[in-house]
Motif scaffolding. Structure first.
Motif, PDB file in Angstrom:
ATOM      1  N   ALA A 445      -2.329 -13.430 -27.618  1.00 63.12           N
ATOM      2  CA  ALA A 445      -3.548 -13.146 -28.381  1.00 63.12           C
ATOM      3  C   ALA A 445      -4.692 -12.775 -27.448  1.00 63.12           C
ATOM      4  O   ALA A 445      -5.443 -11.823 -27.691  1.00 63.12           O
ATOM      5  N   ASN A 446      -4.816 -13.509 -26.353  1.00 62.13           N
ATOM      6  CA  ASN A 446      -5.857 -13.203 -25.373  1.00 62.13           C
ATOM      7  C   ASN A 446      -5.604 -11.864 -24.685  1.00 62.13           C
ATOM      8  O   ASN A 446      -6.543 -11.164 -24.289  1.00 62.13           O
ATOM      9  N   GLY A 447      -4.320 -11.515 -24.541  1.00 65.69           N
ATOM     10  CA  GLY A 447      -3.983 -10.195 -24.001  1.00 65.69           C
ATOM     11  C   GLY A 447      -4.497  -9.071 -24.875  1.00 65.69           C
ATOM     12  O   GLY A 447      -5.019  -8.059 -24.375  1.00 65.69           O
ATOM     13  N   TRP A 448      -4.377  -9.242 -26.175  1.00 68.69           N
ATOM     14  CA  TRP A 448      -4.922  -8.228 -27.095  1.00 68.69           C
ATOM     15  C   TRP A 448      -6.442  -8.125 -26.976  1.00 68.69           C
ATOM     16  O   TRP A 448      -7.016  -7.031 -27.040  1.00 68.69           O
ATOM     17  N   LEU A 449      -7.121  -9.274 -26.803  1.00 68.89           N
ATOM     18  CA  LEU A 449      -8.577  -9.246 -26.620  1.00 68.89           C
ATOM     19  C   LEU A 449      -8.955  -8.464 -25.366  1.00 68.89           C
ATOM     20  O   LEU A 449      -9.896  -7.654 -25.377  1.00 68.89           O
ATOM     21  N   LYS A 450      -8.223  -8.700 -24.286  1.00 64.39           N
ATOM     22  CA  LYS A 450      -8.481  -7.961 -23.042  1.00 64.39           C
ATOM     23  C   LYS A 450      -8.228  -6.468 -23.228  1.00 64.39           C
ATOM     24  O   LYS A 450      -8.965  -5.628 -22.668  1.00 64.39           O
ATOM     25  N   PHE A 451      -7.207  -6.136 -23.972  1.00 60.75           N
ATOM     26  CA  PHE A 451      -6.888  -4.734 -24.243  1.00 60.75           C
ATOM     27  C   PHE A 451      -8.060  -4.065 -24.973  1.00 60.75           C
ATOM     28  O   PHE A 451      -8.465  -2.945 -24.659  1.00 60.75           O
ATOM     29  N   TYR A 452      -8.671  -4.798 -25.933  1.00 61.62           N
ATOM     30  CA  TYR A 452      -9.826  -4.259 -26.652  1.00 61.62           C
ATOM     31  C   TYR A 452     -11.008  -4.053 -25.699  1.00 61.62           C
ATOM     32  O   TYR A 452     -11.707  -3.027 -25.759  1.00 61.62           O
ATOM     33  N   GLU A 453     -11.238  -5.026 -24.825  1.00 64.72           N
ATOM     34  CA  GLU A 453     -12.349  -4.893 -23.880  1.00 64.72           C
ATOM     35  C   GLU A 453     -12.180  -3.665 -22.985  1.00 64.72           C
ATOM     36  O   GLU A 453     -13.162  -3.078 -22.543  1.00 64.72           O
ATOM     37  N   TYR A 454     -10.937  -3.267 -22.773  1.00 62.90           N
ATOM     38  CA  TYR A 454     -10.639  -2.125 -21.906  1.00 62.90           C
ATOM     39  C   TYR A 454     -10.884  -0.786 -22.605  1.00 62.90           C
ATOM     40  O   TYR A 454     -11.508   0.114 -22.034  1.00 62.90           O
ATOM     41  N   ASP A 455     -10.397  -0.643 -23.848  1.00 62.38           N
ATOM     42  CA  ASP A 455     -10.502   0.686 -24.490  1.00 62.38           C
ATOM     43  C   ASP A 455     -11.264   0.686 -25.818  1.00 62.38           C
ATOM     44  O   ASP A 455     -11.379   1.715 -26.478  1.00 62.38           O
ATOM     45  N   ASN A 457     -10.560  -0.265 -28.725  1.00 59.46           N
ATOM     46  CA  ASN A 457      -9.772   0.066 -29.915  1.00 59.46           C
ATOM     47  C   ASN A 457      -9.718  -1.173 -30.811  1.00 59.46           C
ATOM     48  O   ASN A 457      -9.111  -2.182 -30.454  1.00 59.46           O
ATOM     49  N   LYS A 458     -10.327  -1.099 -31.992  1.00 57.90           N
ATOM     50  CA  LYS A 458     -10.429  -2.276 -32.857  1.00 57.90           C
ATOM     51  C   LYS A 458      -9.087  -2.696 -33.445  1.00 57.90           C
ATOM     52  O   LYS A 458      -8.949  -3.826 -33.941  1.00 57.90           O
ATOM     53  N   ASP A 459      -8.099  -1.811 -33.375  1.00 58.27           N
ATOM     54  CA  ASP A 459      -6.756  -2.226 -33.803  1.00 58.27           C
ATOM     55  C   ASP A 459      -6.258  -3.395 -32.957  1.00 58.27           C
ATOM     56  O   ASP A 459      -5.528  -4.266 -33.444  1.00 58.27           O
ATOM     57  N   HIS A 460      -6.639  -3.399 -31.696  1.00 55.45           N
ATOM     58  CA  HIS A 460      -6.224  -4.492 -30.808  1.00 55.45           C
ATOM     59  C   HIS A 460      -6.829  -5.824 -31.266  1.00 55.45           C
ATOM     60  O   HIS A 460      -6.182  -6.876 -31.145  1.00 55.45           O
ATOM     61  N   LEU A 461      -8.042  -5.773 -31.805  1.00 51.55           N
ATOM     62  CA  LEU A 461      -8.660  -6.998 -32.313  1.00 51.55           C
ATOM     63  C   LEU A 461      -7.911  -7.517 -33.534  1.00 51.55           C
ATOM     64  O   LEU A 461      -7.760  -8.734 -33.714  1.00 51.55           O
ATOM     65  N   ASP A 462      -7.452  -6.601 -34.382  1.00 49.15           N
ATOM     66  CA  ASP A 462      -6.660  -7.013 -35.543  1.00 49.15           C
ATOM     67  C   ASP A 462      -5.378  -7.701 -35.094  1.00 49.15           C
ATOM     68  O   ASP A 462      -4.965  -8.727 -35.651  1.00 49.15           O
ATOM     69  N   HIS A 463      -4.736  -7.133 -34.062  1.00 49.14           N
ATOM     70  CA  HIS A 463      -3.530  -7.757 -33.511  1.00 49.14           C
ATOM     71  C   HIS A 463      -3.859  -9.146 -32.943  1.00 49.14           C
ATOM     72  O   HIS A 463      -3.097 -10.106 -33.122  1.00 49.14           O
ATOM     73  N   VAL A 503     -12.661 -17.129 -32.834  1.00 53.72           N
ATOM     74  CA  VAL A 503     -14.022 -16.841 -33.309  1.00 53.72           C
ATOM     75  C   VAL A 503     -14.577 -15.612 -32.585  1.00 53.72           C
ATOM     76  O   VAL A 503     -15.288 -14.789 -33.190  1.00 53.72           O
ATOM     77  N   GLN A 504     -14.256 -15.476 -31.306  1.00 55.70           N
ATOM     78  CA  GLN A 504     -14.691 -14.281 -30.568  1.00 55.70           C
ATOM     79  C   GLN A 504     -14.151 -13.007 -31.222  1.00 55.70           C
ATOM     80  O   GLN A 504     -14.886 -12.025 -31.405  1.00 55.70           O
ATOM     81  N   ALA A 505     -12.867 -13.026 -31.594  1.00 51.74           N
ATOM     82  CA  ALA A 505     -12.280 -11.855 -32.275  1.00 51.74           C
ATOM     83  C   ALA A 505     -12.987 -11.600 -33.608  1.00 51.74           C
ATOM     84  O   ALA A 505     -13.262 -10.453 -33.960  1.00 51.74           O
ATOM     85  N   CYS A 506     -13.310 -12.668 -34.329  1.00 49.48           N
ATOM     86  CA  CYS A 506     -14.034 -12.521 -35.608  1.00 49.48           C
ATOM     87  C   CYS A 506     -15.414 -11.915 -35.382  1.00 49.48           C
ATOM     88  O   CYS A 506     -15.881 -11.079 -36.165  1.00 49.48           O
ATOM     89  N   TYR A 507     -16.074 -12.352 -34.312  1.00 48.23           N
ATOM     90  CA  TYR A 507     -17.406 -11.828 -33.998  1.00 48.23           C
ATOM     91  C   TYR A 507     -17.348 -10.329 -33.708  1.00 48.23           C
ATOM     92  O   TYR A 507     -18.162  -9.549 -34.221  1.00 48.23           O
ATOM     93  N   LEU A 508     -16.359  -9.925 -32.921  1.00 53.52           N
ATOM     94  CA  LEU A 508     -16.233  -8.505 -32.567  1.00 53.52           C
ATOM     95  C   LEU A 508     -15.848  -7.656 -33.778  1.00 53.52           C
ATOM     96  O   LEU A 508     -16.174  -6.468 -33.845  1.00 53.52           O
ATOM     97  N   LEU A 509     -15.190  -8.263 -34.748  1.00 52.73           N
ATOM     98  CA  LEU A 509     -14.811  -7.544 -35.978  1.00 52.73           C
ATOM     99  C   LEU A 509     -15.835  -7.765 -37.094  1.00 52.73           C
ATOM    100  O   LEU A 509     -15.649  -7.247 -38.196  1.00 52.73           O
ATOM    101  N   ASP A 510     -16.897  -8.556 -36.807  1.00 51.02           N
ATOM    102  CA  ASP A 510     -17.924  -8.886 -37.795  1.00 51.02           C
ATOM    103  C   ASP A 510     -17.298  -9.501 -39.050  1.00 51.02           C
ATOM    104  O   ASP A 510     -17.467  -9.023 -40.162  1.00 51.02           O
ATOM    105  N   LYS A 511     -16.579 -10.597 -38.835  1.00 56.72           N
ATOM    106  CA  LYS A 511     -15.915 -11.297 -39.936  1.00 56.72           C
ATOM    107  C   LYS A 511     -16.387 -12.753 -39.974  1.00 56.72           C
ATOM    108  O   LYS A 511     -15.683 -13.663 -39.540  1.00 56.72           O
ATOM    109  N   PRO A 512     -17.592 -12.991 -40.498  1.00 54.00           N
ATOM    110  CA  PRO A 512     -18.121 -14.365 -40.508  1.00 54.00           C
ATOM    111  C   PRO A 512     -17.300 -15.319 -41.369  1.00 54.00           C
ATOM    112  O   PRO A 512     -17.216 -16.510 -41.064  1.00 54.00           O
ATOM    113  N   LYS A 513     -16.710 -14.800 -42.444  1.00 55.75           N
ATOM    114  CA  LYS A 513     -15.907 -15.660 -43.322  1.00 55.75           C
ATOM    115  C   LYS A 513     -14.713 -16.224 -42.565  1.00 55.75           C
ATOM    116  O   LYS A 513     -14.404 -17.418 -42.646  1.00 55.75           O
TER     117      LYS A 513
END
Length: 990
Positions: A445-455, A457-463, A503-513
């Motif tokens: 899961a943290n790998g996907w977060l790092k992948f998003y920080e690199y490019d 791509n919000k699909d990585h945040l969903d993953h 929660v960090q992934a939720c913040y980047l995707l703007d998903k407060p719920k």
């Protein structure tokens, strides 16, 4: 020949390498061990996060291997017994010859049966007992050693029990003979997985044994037995008692007091490491140093114990970031690796590779990690480290592939590997090593977060979010059915890392719920960990048979999961057959759990998970025009806030968290200083205002002004009263002056307490010991007048001076709506909080064991909300203990308060409650009155802000007034009905 687990010593097992099968630096030798339990041996390989490893063996499958050390050590003793000629009786010579005959197993066992049929009547009781002892140990135990067949260990138990029964009736036995046989029986129970029978056997030796050496050995085994069920402090006590007996053990050619003492010192270090490598780093280091100094006195122990010391010290150094020193320690282990198994060597290479990775020595890291993979292909831990390696190289797909490979090896190794896939929940349920698997899933899961920080791509945040959701489900599976006991610190660290990242992934995707969900999940996990499983069983007084049955049912789940993992299927139907056994074992356990909850509601209440309050119900029940909720999640690395109000949801990130945490620690020091000068107060006001602006953005502050605010804080924030934050530096205004504040541990917990109805018979109980002569605590001069004035407002019962005993409190705590304790309290040694009565202290675990029906418990004492400060946990406090035992709300103190100011605030608080104010409004009014009274002086918030209100906020209705309210309602209804009838009659007449 009678001997301690004597017999054929087929493989040279140095005592130190296998001592007790303990989790750190445990090495098992020879093919037969891997053949017997090919995938079940658990090793500590420091990889990405040490907490993710299986730190000690599962008590079920791994138990046979965990006992190897004792057997090995005792075998050495036995061989020496042989050489010294202790076997001198003809019948025993015949039996020994039979056992050592080069014949088939079936033939030898027939001869053994014939031997006892022919010679039993001819032997004296002592001779017969020795023969039973030997056949259980030298034959059946040895056969189990070779084959692992359960029938062999059952026969070993049978014959050893017969030997023990005879010896127990003899008076002229050699010293240690009875303890020796009983010790063997305890070891055999352990080999069979009968943990509680083994425990009772070793306890008998510990409490009633006559030979100091056997008592020491029993206590070592007993300590490890406690480790297998997560009783860490009981384990530490046993190991510590071994070292206290050191001077009483005689030196002999077969043993040395130093051998047992070395073992005990290392075991203490290993236990602390199991609890938390970083938190108990000093304790680990000191005990390893003691063990090392003892090795110098007993040279033959050097090779046996150096590996355990070097391996554990290397792990400790990794956790503290001393990677070069860790590499040196782990390389020392590899230097002497001739008799290590391939998985052991792979484990060390993985650890060294991880250290090189942290040092950015990528070439060396890759060499060691690939070496680990080449040694054991199905070893999952190095693949996670390789994932980290490729993450550092910005090769994200390759990193994710290796994380996925680690996951697949931990679930169903037969499946293909695609980096964008995840295992099913069914795969998680069937995995045998779920703790290791949890680490792999979080890493991905943290790998996907790092992948998003690199490019970006919000699909990585969903993953990432999907992967965190899977990890969250796995936590529930582990908590509900796993036998892989972990410490409270483990779960706090795990919860902080898992849920904060989610929660960090939720913040980047703007998903407060979704962020609300993960914040609540974080709190729910931590609230469960206040009391360990074993403590809960003791507090609820579960019968021993029930405890053992629960253990066996969990054992069956693990055994069936392990069988599935090791299966080499011939067809799909053979796989399905084993899967069905797993499901059936889980069904039986779940049915048992349901019946357990019904039969022992106290146990179920202590360990049950609070039902998560849905976001929809949260909004409808707790958010209104004048009510808002502000939640935080915080750790050493990151933090987020979430404000939910009727106008909007504001989801924000806390910047520069490391600096923020440092500032909060400084602020807490300033807050707790009752001798603040004007200059120091000015510095406090400045820092307080700076921190406030970071924690409460301007939009959030504007929203909460004039509202009733529920605060759910985290980590260091749980020790800071938000009321004392300076919102306006120029006019010196505090947050409490424009916002009414109460605290909650979580919204779900608050909601659960809301559903509980109290039926206390009486109104007010006040406890004030005042003097504490037997406890050597200072007198609380103002507590007498505080209690007297409170009772004038809410009439009730007082227990003061020598009447304020712990026993009197326990007798009456369940009968009162308001419970007021004006006394001393503290976090205690080893972070075990206590509260003082006139005669003795009550500790946190005891508070959990009480029951109360209080609408409010007031802890007018010092340090009642402070406990050990942990990520995601904060105050492990007496306040929460009273909540758990029934209270709907608690007033408690965040630091040692001034006796006089505390009294003044308490009296004003009760006056506000008597006026019908909510609890938070009453406390707010008391504090504002105090601020206004001393405004302009140099009195700091230390005097008025320590007391906080946690939990339910409805006004207090004294029990004695409830019938009055009912009477008023009835009379009012009747009056309204009479008036209605009169009006109707007039209309009719007109």
């Amino acid at each position: 020949m009678e001997g301690p687990l004597s017999g054929k010593n087929k493989v040279n097992h140095p005592r130190g390498e296998t001592a007790h099968g303990h989790p750190w630096a445990v090495f098992f030798y020879g093919r037969r061990y891997f053949k017997k339990l090919r995938y079940t041996i658990k090793f500590l390989a420091i990889f990405k996060t040490p907490y993710l490893t299986n730190k000690f063996p599962n008590p079920l499958i791994d138990m046979p291997l965990t006992r190897i050390p004792s057997m090995v050590h005792l075998r050495f003793n036995c061989i020496l017994f042989f050489l010294l000629g202790h076997l001198c009786m003809a019948q025993q010579e015949i039996l020994t010859e039979i056992i050592h005959t080069d014949a088939k197993k079936e033939v030898i066992e027939q001869k053994i049966d014939a031997f006892f049929a022919s010679h039993t009547k001819d032997m004296s009781p002592r001779e017969l007992a020795d023969c039973y002892h030997d056949v259980g140990n030298k034959w059946y135990h040895e056969q189990w050693w070779d084959t692992g067949e359960e029938s062999d260990i059952e026969k070993a138990i049978y014959y050893t029990q017969k030997a023990l029964e005879i010896k127990s009736g003899l008076k002229d036995l050699e010293k240690g003979s009875l303890d020796n046989t009983r010790f063997n029986l305890g070891v055999f129970y352990s080999l069979k997985g009968e943990i509680y029978k083994a425990r009772n056997t070793f306890l008998h030796i510990s409490n009633k044994g006559s030979d100091v050496e056997w008592i020491q050995k029993a206590r070592l085994e007993l300590g490890y037995n406690y480790l297998t069920t997560g009783d860490f402090y009981k384990a530490l006590n046993q190991f510590s008692e071994v070292t206290l007996l050191h001077a009483g053990v005689p030196t002999s050619p077969s043993t040395s007091p130093y051998i047992i003492d070395i073992d005990a010192q290392i075991l203490v270090a290993e236990t602390y490491a199991e609890m938390d490598l970083k938190e108990f780093s000093n304790e680990i280091r000191l005990n390893l140093k003691k063990a090392d100094s003892l090795i110098g006195r007993y040279k033959e122990a050097d090779k046996q114990y150096r590996r355990r010391i070097d391996h554990l010290e290397g792990n400790r150094l990794i956790e503290n970031g001393s990677y070069e020193q860790a590499i040196a320690k782990h390389k020392r282990v590899l230097k002497d690796s001739m008799d290590l198994g391939p998985r052991d060597i792979a484990n060390i290479h993985s650890s060294i590779g991880y250290s090189h990775l942290k040092l950015k020595n990528y070439d060396q890291a890759l060499i060691h990690l690939k070496k680990a993979n080449s040694l054991v292909e199905d070893f999952s831990l190095p693949y996670e480290n390789l994932g980290d390696f490729y993450l550092d190289q910005n090769n994200y797909e390759k990193a994710l592939y290796h994380y996925q490979k680690a996951i697949v090896l931990s679930t169903d190794g037969r499946k293909g590997i695609r980096f964008d896939e995840l295992p099913s929940v069914e795969d998680l349920e069937l995995a045998s090593e779920k703790i290791v698997l949890l680490g792999h899933v979080i890493a991905k899961a943290n790998g996907w977060l790092k992948f998003y920080e690199y490019d970006k791509n919000k699909d990585h945040l969903d993953h990432a979010l999907k992967t965190f959701a899977l990890a969250d489900q796995l936590v529930d599976i582990i908590r509900s059915e796993s036998t892989e006991y972990q410490s409270k610190l483990f779960w706090r660290e795990k919860g902080a890392s898992l849920y904060a990242k989610a929660v960090q992934a939720c913040y980047l995707l703007d998903k407060p719920k979704e962020a609300y969900y993960y914040m609540e999940r974080n709190k729910a996990l931590l609230l469960l960990e206040d009391v360990s499983v074993e403590q809960a069983k003791e507090l609820a007084q579960l019968p021993q048979k029930t405890i053992e049955r629960e253990f066996r049912l969990k054992q069956n789940i693990y055994l069936s999961e392990n069988e599935l993992r090791n299966l080499e299927p011939t067809s799909e139907s053979s796989l399905d057959s084993v899967r069905q056994r797993v499901y059936e074992s889980k069904r039986i356990y779940n049915a048992f759990s349901d019946s357990l909850a019904a039969a022992f509601p106290d146990y179920a209440n202590i360990k049950k998970q609070v039902r998560l309050l849905s976001h929809t119900d949260f909004i409808s029940d707790y958010i209104s025009e004048d009510e808002a909720v502000l939640q935080y999640i915080l750790n050493e690395e990151q933090g987020y806030g979430l404000l939910t109000s009727s106008e909007q949801s504001t989801f924000f990130k806390l910047d520069d968290v490391k600096k923020l945490n440092d500032q909060l620690i400084v602020l807490y020091g300033q807050l707790t200083d009752l001798t603040t000068s004007r200059d120091e107060l000015t510095r406090f006001n400045t820092l307080s205002h700076q921190i406030f602006n970071q924690l409460v953005p301007e939009t959030v502050h504007e929203t909460i002004k004039g509202k009733k605010l529920t605060l759910i804080t985290d980590y260091i924030l749980q020790q800071i009263p938000f009321e004392a934050f300076v919102t306006d530096l120029e006019n010196l205004t505090y947050l409490i002056e424009n916002t009414e504040i109460r605290y909650a541990y979580s919204m779900s917990y608050l909601n659960a307490k809301k559903q509980v109805s109290s039926k206390a018979k009486n109104d007010f109980l006040a406890i004030a010991p005042i003097t504490f002569n037997t406890l050597e605590l200072p007198e609380l001069v103002f507590s007498k007048s505080e209690v007297e004035e409170a009772e004038r407002i809410f009439p009730g019962k007082r227990l003061m001076n020598q009447e304020a005993t712990k026993a009197r409190f326990l007798e009456q705590v369940n009968d009162y709506n308001i419970i007021h304790l004006s006394t001393h309290a503290d976090i205690g040694e080893e972070n075990d909080p206590w509260i003082a009565f006139s005669d003795e202290k009550m500790f946190l675990n005891e508070v959990y064991a009480t029951k109360n029906q209080a609408d409010i418990v007031v802890l007018s004492a010092c340090n009642t909300s402070i406990g050990e400060l942990k990520k995601g946990e904060g105050a492990m406090s007496l306040a929460r203990g009273f909540f758990h035992s029934g209270a709907k709300s608690v007033v408690s103190s965040l630091w040692s308060t001034n006796d006089k100011s505390s009294k003044e605030l308490m009296v004003a608080f009760y006056q506000g409650l008597d006026e019908g104010l909510t609890k938070s409004a009453a406390l707010r009014k008391a504090k504002i009155d105090y601020i206004n009274k001393y405004r302009g002086s140099s009195i700091s918030p230390a005097y008025w802000s320590a007391l906080i209100i946690i939990g339910d906020n409805i006004p207090i209705r004294p029990a004695h007034n409830q019938w009055s309210y009912i009477l008023y309602i009835v009379l009012g209804t009747l009056l309204a009905l009479v008036l209605y009838l009169l009006v109707k009659r007039r209309e009719h007449l007109s």
